[in-house]
Design a protein around this motif. Sequence first.
Motif, mmCIF file in Angstrom:
data_model
loop_
_atom_site.group_PDB
_atom_site.id
_atom_site.type_symbol
_atom_site.label_atom_id
_atom_site.label_comp_id
_atom_site.label_asym_id
_atom_site.label_seq_id
_atom_site.Cartn_x
_atom_site.Cartn_y
_atom_site.Cartn_z
ATOM 1 N N SER A 1 31.034 -62.473 -71.098
ATOM 2 C CA SER A 1 31.303 -61.744 -70.924
ATOM 3 C C SER A 1 30.916 -60.710 -69.495
ATOM 4 C CB SER A 1 30.001 -60.214 -71.276
ATOM 5 O OG SER A 1 30.484 -59.330 -71.385
ATOM 6 N N LYS A 2 32.511 -60.233 -69.084
ATOM 7 C CA LYS A 2 31.834 -59.045 -67.462
ATOM 8 C C LYS A 2 31.211 -58.713 -67.884
ATOM 9 C CE LYS A 2 35.095 -55.529 -69.464
ATOM 10 N NZ LYS A 2 33.620 -54.756 -69.190
ATOM 11 N N ASN A 3 29.879 -58.215 -68.452
ATOM 12 C CA ASN A 3 28.613 -57.033 -68.442
ATOM 13 C C ASN A 3 27.576 -58.524 -67.913
ATOM 14 O OD1 ASN A 3 29.801 -55.420 -68.415
ATOM 15 N ND2 ASN A 3 29.813 -54.965 -70.467
ATOM 16 N N LEU A 4 27.521 -59.563 -68.074
ATOM 17 C CA LEU A 4 26.916 -60.738 -68.629
ATOM 18 C C LEU A 4 26.761 -61.364 -66.269
ATOM 19 C CD1 LEU A 4 24.306 -62.179 -69.619
ATOM 20 C CD2 LEU A 4 25.759 -63.704 -70.073
ATOM 21 N N ARG A 5 25.572 -61.040 -65.710
ATOM 22 C CA ARG A 5 25.396 -62.221 -65.041
ATOM 23 C C ARG A 5 23.710 -63.250 -65.368
ATOM 24 N NH1 ARG A 5 24.511 -58.052 -60.507
ATOM 25 N NH2 ARG A 5 23.366 -57.159 -61.822
ATOM 26 N N VAL A 6 24.150 -63.559 -64.494
ATOM 27 C CA VAL A 6 22.700 -65.620 -64.832
ATOM 28 C C VAL A 6 21.991 -65.463 -63.762
ATOM 29 C CG1 VAL A 6 21.871 -67.227 -65.363
ATOM 30 C CG2 VAL A 6 23.871 -66.058 -66.829
ATOM 31 N N VAL A 7 20.676 -65.531 -63.461
ATOM 32 C CA VAL A 7 20.042 -65.910 -62.036
ATOM 33 C C VAL A 7 19.499 -67.099 -62.205
ATOM 34 C CG1 VAL A 7 17.797 -65.642 -60.872
ATOM 35 C CG2 VAL A 7 19.106 -63.591 -61.421
ATOM 36 N N PRO A 8 20.086 -67.726 -61.781
ATOM 37 C CA PRO A 8 19.678 -69.375 -61.555
ATOM 38 C C PRO A 8 18.485 -69.575 -61.561
ATOM 39 C CG PRO A 8 21.561 -69.550 -59.818
ATOM 40 C CD PRO A 8 21.199 -67.429 -61.232
ATOM 41 N N ALA A 9 18.627 -71.092 -62.385
ATOM 42 C CA ALA A 9 17.200 -71.407 -62.202
ATOM 43 C C ALA A 9 17.209 -73.187 -61.196
ATOM 44 C CB ALA A 9 16.474 -72.293 -63.667
ATOM 45 N N ALA A 10 16.536 -73.966 -61.162
ATOM 46 C CA ALA A 10 16.835 -75.459 -60.337
ATOM 47 C C ALA A 10 15.886 -75.991 -60.675
ATOM 48 C CB ALA A 10 17.475 -74.782 -59.139
ATOM 49 N N ARG A 11 15.191 -77.387 -60.390
ATOM 50 C CA ARG A 11 14.766 -78.556 -60.781
ATOM 51 C C ARG A 11 13.225 -77.751 -60.006
ATOM 52 N NH1 ARG A 11 14.564 -83.623 -62.840
ATOM 53 N NH2 ARG A 11 12.948 -84.635 -62.463
ATOM 54 N N ASN A 12 13.758 -77.341 -58.883
ATOM 55 C CA ASN A 12 12.479 -77.569 -57.709
ATOM 56 C C ASN A 12 12.008 -76.164 -57.953
ATOM 57 O OD1 ASN A 12 14.222 -75.822 -56.418
ATOM 58 N ND2 ASN A 12 14.332 -76.556 -54.386
ATOM 59 N N VAL A 13 12.041 -75.008 -59.201
ATOM 60 C CA VAL A 13 11.329 -74.143 -59.402
ATOM 61 C C VAL A 13 10.050 -74.466 -59.851
ATOM 62 C CG1 VAL A 13 10.985 -71.855 -60.649
ATOM 63 C CG2 VAL A 13 13.035 -72.794 -60.412
ATOM 64 N N SER A 14 9.739 -75.510 -60.237
ATOM 65 C CA SER A 14 8.734 -76.420 -61.059
ATOM 66 C C SER A 14 7.762 -76.548 -59.586
ATOM 67 C CB SER A 14 8.958 -77.406 -61.405
ATOM 68 O OG SER A 14 9.076 -79.067 -60.200
ATOM 69 N N ASN A 15 7.840 -76.475 -58.285
ATOM 70 C CA ASN A 15 7.665 -76.420 -57.446
ATOM 71 C C ASN A 15 6.602 -74.863 -57.053
ATOM 72 O OD1 ASN A 15 8.653 -78.816 -56.836
ATOM 73 N ND2 ASN A 15 9.607 -77.654 -55.258
ATOM 74 N N ARG A 16 7.030 -73.798 -57.823
ATOM 75 C CA ARG A 16 6.496 -72.126 -57.558
ATOM 76 C C ARG A 16 5.602 -72.415 -59.099
ATOM 77 N NH1 ARG A 16 8.552 -71.998 -54.308
ATOM 78 N NH2 ARG A 16 6.287 -72.100 -53.503
ATOM 79 N N GLU A 17 5.094 -73.479 -59.580
ATOM 80 C CA GLU A 17 3.552 -73.580 -60.596
ATOM 81 C C GLU A 17 2.343 -73.923 -59.511
ATOM 82 O OE1 GLU A 17 5.560 -74.953 -64.840
ATOM 83 O OE2 GLU A 17 5.647 -76.496 -63.434
#
Length: 259
Positions: A83-99
Amino acid sequence: MQVLAIYSESGGVTKTTTAVSLAVIAARSGRRVTLVDLDPRAATTKWARVEPEQDHLHVGAILAHDDCEGYAEELGIEVPAWSKNLRVVPAARNVSNREAEYSDGAEFRLKTSMVGLESDLVIIDCPNRQGGPLIKGALTAADSIVYASKLSGDGVDGVVGARQTVSQFKKNLARIGAPSSPDELGIIAGYVDDRAVGTPLVERVSFDDLEETGLLLTPMVPKRTIVEQVRLTGDWYGDYPSGQKVLDAYTELSERVIR
């Protein structure tokens, strides 16, 4: 702007399917939608086939900085095939570092990043965690929450645990006189085998357990193989005739949980 978190403490219980489905349906109905992938497994990101221009430009950039106003707007990637109305803020494996991030104010970063966000709806695909910094950040940002489940022991356990985490979070807010949020909007049960002859015992017991909460929403979402297939190809199952019953169920459910 509604900020809706999709949560379960169990993995593999249709959490990402629910988050993506509600986001695409809302976007195709004309709403401006931002879908935030907060899970280090990056299931939403992989399904949408989105890649940031630089490796570090994902949700982890939000979680790493206190001064992150406007980041959600900047990091959102369009998914024109959906959809032209949709955007995704992606994740990555190293987001786990923020835990391991427990610095003062870290739980406000996701909410802060949404300042100035030009969206009508934000949906957060939460990780399957028993609390912790990522979940605390999601619950701080969200004003409403939907639990995702299968009719299985893991599905029920994931909802029970998630509700305990949300309850404790709200108790902590009450202690400091803060508004009690997010609101529990219900439980969406997916991947239900509506073609089987007779209902397996585990599904009957799981259904009873979920119904006892008073939060189980209808209709339940039927199991169709097309959903798993398109998650590998980056397509939207609603564009295929074999995905119509799944789309119909989520469309009806969206009217119950999206403002």
